[in-house]
Design a protein around this motif. Sequence first.
Motif, PDB file in Angstrom:
ATOM      1  N   ILE A  14       0.831  -1.213   0.000  1.00 44.25           N
ATOM      2  CA  ILE A  14       0.000   0.000   0.000  1.00 44.25           C
ATOM      3  C   ILE A  14       0.861   1.256   0.000  1.00 44.25           C
ATOM      4  O   ILE A  14       0.595   2.218  -0.732  1.00 44.25           O
ATOM      5  N   ALA A  15       1.934   1.267   0.814  1.00 44.13           N
ATOM      6  CA  ALA A  15       2.802   2.444   0.882  1.00 44.13           C
ATOM      7  C   ALA A  15       3.435   2.731  -0.478  1.00 44.13           C
ATOM      8  O   ALA A  15       3.485   3.893  -0.925  1.00 44.13           O
ATOM      9  N   THR A  16       3.909   1.697  -1.161  1.00 42.29           N
ATOM     10  CA  THR A  16       4.546   1.880  -2.474  1.00 42.29           C
ATOM     11  C   THR A  16       3.578   2.494  -3.473  1.00 42.29           C
ATOM     12  O   THR A  16       3.903   3.461  -4.173  1.00 42.29           O
ATOM     13  N   LEU A  17       2.374   1.954  -3.542  1.00 41.83           N
ATOM     14  CA  LEU A  17       1.399   2.434  -4.522  1.00 41.83           C
ATOM     15  C   LEU A  17       0.932   3.855  -4.206  1.00 41.83           C
ATOM     16  O   LEU A  17       0.810   4.695  -5.104  1.00 41.83           O
ATOM     17  N   LEU A  18       0.675   4.129  -2.923  1.00 43.97           N
ATOM     18  CA  LEU A  18       0.200   5.464  -2.547  1.00 43.97           C
ATOM     19  C   LEU A  18       1.267   6.526  -2.776  1.00 43.97           C
ATOM     20  O   LEU A  18       0.973   7.649  -3.198  1.00 43.97           O
ATOM     21  N   ILE A  19       2.522   6.188  -2.503  1.00 42.57           N
ATOM     22  CA  ILE A  19       3.613   7.146  -2.729  1.00 42.57           C
ATOM     23  C   ILE A  19       3.722   7.484  -4.216  1.00 42.57           C
ATOM     24  O   ILE A  19       3.864   8.648  -4.602  1.00 42.57           O
ATOM     25  N   ILE A  20       3.635   6.464  -5.072  1.00 48.88           N
ATOM     26  CA  ILE A  20       3.738   6.685  -6.517  1.00 48.88           C
ATOM     27  C   ILE A  20       2.579   7.546  -7.022  1.00 48.88           C
ATOM     28  O   ILE A  20       2.774   8.536  -7.731  1.00 48.88           O
ATOM     29  N   VAL A  21       1.338   7.197  -6.633  1.00 46.90           N
ATOM     30  CA  VAL A  21       0.166   7.948  -7.084  1.00 46.90           C
ATOM     31  C   VAL A  21       0.202   9.368  -6.528  1.00 46.90           C
ATOM     32  O   VAL A  21      -0.024  10.353  -7.242  1.00 46.90           O
ATOM     33  N   GLY A  22       0.495   9.483  -5.223  1.00 49.63           N
ATOM     34  CA  GLY A  22       0.521  10.797  -4.583  1.00 49.63           C
ATOM     35  C   GLY A  22       1.606  11.694  -5.149  1.00 49.63           C
ATOM     36  O   GLY A  22       1.368  12.883  -5.422  1.00 49.63           O
ATOM     37  N   TYR A  23       2.801  11.145  -5.351  1.00 47.13           N
ATOM     38  CA  TYR A  23       3.918  11.938  -5.865  1.00 47.13           C
ATOM     39  C   TYR A  23       3.632  12.419  -7.285  1.00 47.13           C
ATOM     40  O   TYR A  23       3.869  13.583  -7.617  1.00 47.13           O
ATOM     41  N   GLY A  24       3.109  11.518  -8.126  1.00 48.19           N
ATOM     42  CA  GLY A  24       2.808  11.899  -9.500  1.00 48.19           C
ATOM     43  C   GLY A  24       1.741  12.971  -9.577  1.00 48.19           C
ATOM     44  O   GLY A  24       1.830  13.902 -10.385  1.00 48.19           O
ATOM     45  N   THR A  25       0.731  12.883  -8.719  1.00 50.94           N
ATOM     46  CA  THR A  25      -0.348  13.875  -8.704  1.00 50.94           C
ATOM     47  C   THR A  25       0.165  15.226  -8.208  1.00 50.94           C
ATOM     48  O   THR A  25      -0.134  16.277  -8.786  1.00 50.94           O
ATOM     49  N   TRP A  26       0.947  15.214  -7.130  1.00 50.01           N
ATOM     50  CA  TRP A  26       1.442  16.461  -6.534  1.00 50.01           C
ATOM     51  C   TRP A  26       2.478  17.144  -7.421  1.00 50.01           C
ATOM     52  O   TRP A  26       2.428  18.356  -7.645  1.00 50.01           O
ATOM     53  N   LYS A  27       3.404  16.361  -7.963  1.00 53.47           N
ATOM     54  CA  LYS A  27       4.522  16.914  -8.721  1.00 53.47           C
ATOM     55  C   LYS A  27       4.060  17.596 -10.000  1.00 53.47           C
ATOM     56  O   LYS A  27       4.712  18.537 -10.481  1.00 53.47           O
ATOM     57  N   THR A  28       2.965  17.144 -10.580  1.00 55.25           N
ATOM     58  CA  THR A  28       2.573  17.638 -11.909  1.00 55.25           C
ATOM     59  C   THR A  28       1.248  18.382 -11.884  1.00 55.25           C
ATOM     60  O   THR A  28       0.607  18.538 -12.906  1.00 55.25           O
ATOM     61  N   ARG A  29       0.844  18.828 -10.713  1.00 53.81           N
ATOM     62  CA  ARG A  29      -0.427  19.547 -10.617  1.00 53.81           C
ATOM     63  C   ARG A  29      -0.339  20.878 -11.398  1.00 53.81           C
ATOM     64  O   ARG A  29       0.726  21.476 -11.501  1.00 53.81           O
ATOM     65  N   GLY A  30      -1.476  21.300 -11.932  1.00 47.40           N
ATOM     66  CA  GLY A  30      -1.551  22.633 -12.512  1.00 47.40           C
ATOM     67  C   GLY A  30      -1.092  22.769 -13.950  1.00 47.40           C
ATOM     68  O   GLY A  30      -0.746  23.864 -14.375  1.00 47.40           O
ATOM     69  N   SER A  31      -1.048  21.665 -14.726  1.00 47.78           N
ATOM     70  CA  SER A  31      -0.686  21.783 -16.153  1.00 47.78           C
ATOM     71  C   SER A  31      -1.831  22.455 -16.905  1.00 47.78           C
ATOM     72  O   SER A  31      -2.916  21.893 -17.007  1.00 47.78           O
ATOM     73  N   LYS A  32      -1.566  23.657 -17.423  1.00 46.87           N
ATOM     74  CA  LYS A  32      -2.642  24.441 -18.028  1.00 46.87           C
ATOM     75  C   LYS A  32      -2.554  24.529 -19.557  1.00 46.87           C
ATOM     76  O   LYS A  32      -3.524  24.869 -20.211  1.00 46.87           O
ATOM     77  N   ASN A  33      -1.372  24.278 -20.135  1.00 48.42           N
ATOM     78  CA  ASN A  33      -1.255  24.404 -21.585  1.00 48.42           C
ATOM     79  C   ASN A  33      -0.926  23.062 -22.224  1.00 48.42           C
ATOM     80  O   ASN A  33      -0.479  22.125 -21.556  1.00 48.42           O
ATOM     81  N   VAL A  34      -1.143  22.991 -23.530  1.00 51.42           N
ATOM     82  CA  VAL A  34      -0.976  21.734 -24.264  1.00 51.42           C
ATOM     83  C   VAL A  34       0.474  21.265 -24.224  1.00 51.42           C
ATOM     84  O   VAL A  34       0.760  20.075 -24.106  1.00 51.42           O
ATOM     85  N   GLN A  35       1.405  22.216 -24.319  1.00 50.73           N
ATOM     86  CA  GLN A  35       2.830  21.869 -24.300  1.00 50.73           C
ATOM     87  C   GLN A  35       3.192  21.099 -23.034  1.00 50.73           C
ATOM     88  O   GLN A  35       3.891  20.093 -23.076  1.00 50.73           O
ATOM     89  N   ASP A  36       2.702  21.553 -21.879  1.00 48.65           N
ATOM     90  CA  ASP A  36       2.995  20.890 -20.608  1.00 48.65           C
ATOM     91  C   ASP A  36       2.237  19.565 -20.479  1.00 48.65           C
ATOM     92  O   ASP A  36       2.800  18.555 -20.059  1.00 48.65           O
ATOM     93  N   TYR A  37       0.949  19.593 -20.825  1.00 51.72           N
ATOM     94  CA  TYR A  37       0.102  18.432 -20.556  1.00 51.72           C
ATOM     95  C   TYR A  37       0.381  17.285 -21.519  1.00 51.72           C
ATOM     96  O   TYR A  37       0.378  16.116 -21.127  1.00 51.72           O
ATOM     97  N   VAL A  38       0.647  17.599 -22.798  1.00 47.52           N
ATOM     98  CA  VAL A  38       0.820  16.554 -23.808  1.00 47.52           C
ATOM     99  C   VAL A  38       2.293  16.181 -24.002  1.00 47.52           C
ATOM    100  O   VAL A  38       2.632  15.014 -24.161  1.00 47.52           O
ATOM    101  N   ARG A  39       3.201  17.191 -23.961  1.00 47.19           N
ATOM    102  CA  ARG A  39       4.615  16.911 -24.198  1.00 47.19           C
ATOM    103  C   ARG A  39       5.464  17.078 -22.949  1.00 47.19           C
ATOM    104  O   ARG A  39       6.698  17.074 -23.018  1.00 47.19           O
ATOM    105  N   GLY A  40       4.814  17.219 -21.800  1.00 43.64           N
ATOM    106  CA  GLY A  40       5.539  17.286 -20.535  1.00 43.64           C
ATOM    107  C   GLY A  40       6.441  18.499 -20.410  1.00 43.64           C
ATOM    108  O   GLY A  40       7.412  18.491 -19.646  1.00 43.64           O
ATOM    109  N   GLY A  41       6.151  19.549 -21.187  1.00 42.96           N
ATOM    110  CA  GLY A  41       6.953  20.760 -21.113  1.00 42.96           C
ATOM    111  C   GLY A  41       8.325  20.629 -21.744  1.00 42.96           C
ATOM    112  O   GLY A  41       9.159  21.529 -21.618  1.00 42.96           O
ATOM    113  N   ASN A  42       8.582  19.503 -22.415  1.00 41.08           N
ATOM    114  CA  ASN A  42       9.886  19.239 -23.038  1.00 41.08           C
ATOM    115  C   ASN A  42      11.048  19.479 -22.069  1.00 41.08           C
ATOM    116  O   ASN A  42      11.995  20.204 -22.351  1.00 41.08           O
ATOM    117  N   THR A  43      10.947  18.817 -20.905  1.00 40.91           N
ATOM    118  CA  THR A  43      11.977  18.985 -19.866  1.00 40.91           C
ATOM    119  C   THR A  43      12.704  17.687 -19.526  1.00 40.91           C
ATOM    120  O   THR A  43      13.617  17.690 -18.701  1.00 40.91           O
TER     121      THR A  43
END
Length: 601
Positions: A14-43
Amino acid sequence: MTPTLAPIDWAVLIATLLIIVGYGTWKTRGSKNVQDYVRGGNTSQWWTIGLSVMATQASAITFLSTTGQAFSDGMGFVQFYFGLPIAMVIICLVFIPLYHRLKVYTAYEFLENRFDLKTRSLTAILFLIQRGLAAGITIFAPAIILSVVLGWNIVTLNIIIGTLVIIYTVSGGTKAVTVTQKQQMFVIFAGMLAALFIVIDLIPKEVSFVDAIDIAGATGKMQVLDFSFDLENRYTVWTGLIGGTFLMLSYFGTDQSQVQRYLSGRSMKEMQMGLMFNGLLKVPMQFFILLVGVMVFVFYQFNPAPLNFIDKSTETVLNSEYGDEYRSLQEKQNVLFTEKQELSLKLSTDEGERTRIQLSKLDSIEKNYRLESKFLIKKAIDSEYANEYTRLQNELEGLRANPVSDAFINKKDELNNLYKDSAKDTQTNDRDYMFIRFILNHLPVGLIGLLLAVILSAAMSSTASEINALATITSIDLYQRNQKEDLGEEHTVKMTKWFTLLWGIIAITIACFADLAENLIQLVNIIGSIFYGNVLGIFLLAFFFKYIKGNAVFVGALITQAIVIIGWWFDWMPYLWLNLFGCVLVILIANVLEFIKPSKK
């Protein structure tokens, strides 16, 4: 009997799965444009791209089915990946420079520039069909695992697993997928290394690792290379180098679930280095996973193995009229096990070629016992449902005078449910259950939770990539392209999120109707091979046949797809060759059509 997980295993899982889901949600919150959301901001850097590409391909099916494949048939499956490095070089030299120069969001944008809108749309739809099916299977695979561990209904588990993936994929898009896949690959590498060391440690101390390899070799499990030209053999050096190259070219060069991973790179060089990293590491990784399956096979030369790794199937046949026949098979296998154990110990002390031959013969006999057991299980299940079916039909006949009565309707519903249960439970293929059964029965507490986390992490990473790509194609290639006016980036991102949710629901639905088939990893590759060759041929026409116009390609692709499906249905060739067949066929047909009647773009 359903195994019970220890509290520490639950905690690790449970800890492994929750950390992965939580980290991915928190780290990438707020993508507002297509460049960020579709191409990950090319970073993305090259190593992030490489791990993300590997994680996309390494689904739960990889760890369930590849180990089961090795347990049953040995290391030969690794030949399937021999074309991968070749494909990576070609993609780095041809595909990536073109995609980077055109600054495309999807691989299929290029096809409209080169041909026309209908060709772009057709290719996008072919992708949606095959990848949508595959996404459902990648959810179904871990649901099998948890159904064994928890005794829960597979449909419920499909919904839970799919929902976890949807949460962070909808939230952060491509960047969320890429960010979480680094953590997932770390868990995967750590877990599989631990599994290999543990299984080797569980083999008797007097049997060294070299001895274990020798025992596996005596039964044909270590035969890696097959240079035969037998078309009946699915896995040879030639199918891997030729059919595998075309499959990998299609998958990594035209499949949006992979293209989207490297399009997020910060430069063309980073994209190319990421793919080459994948090309160098993927074959050793698959070899390693197969080796784990072979070592489990060696483990069972010194420890009793069930005739069938699905406990429910065994219980069904033992409680049926075929129970005595099955028990007789079990007794024969017990006698055989003692002989195999003695021969394996002899072989570890260098007893020679005669011992090798004897062990190989006993292994063949055990394979026949396993086939017999599956046949008995199938008969037992069919018999169980046949008796129940007869009883319900007789009761239904007695109520048929009043077909609108509640009693009649209830019996009719009961009969319909019986049909569904019969279809669901007539699964006797147990290769995909082998590794999970070994994990639950023989691994130490704590490591069980880690290995379950490995398989679920792999499933989540692959499924996230797939529904992310499906949503992108639906949004960019179909929805946005067919709008008469520009609705703005915020609207496009919003619609892509809604399409992500939609494809997540579709994948869950497909998972609920999935079946084990022959072998899950083969099933995924068969689905891909039916479509990939045609799609690759369309791209090669775009790259190298400048005189071919859109109408010839569009009609040629439709004809090719129909022929390939017919060829697969009637088993004209091993499925890997369908990639080459489809690719060459669409190129030939498009050339003929262009020659007969030149097409306008």
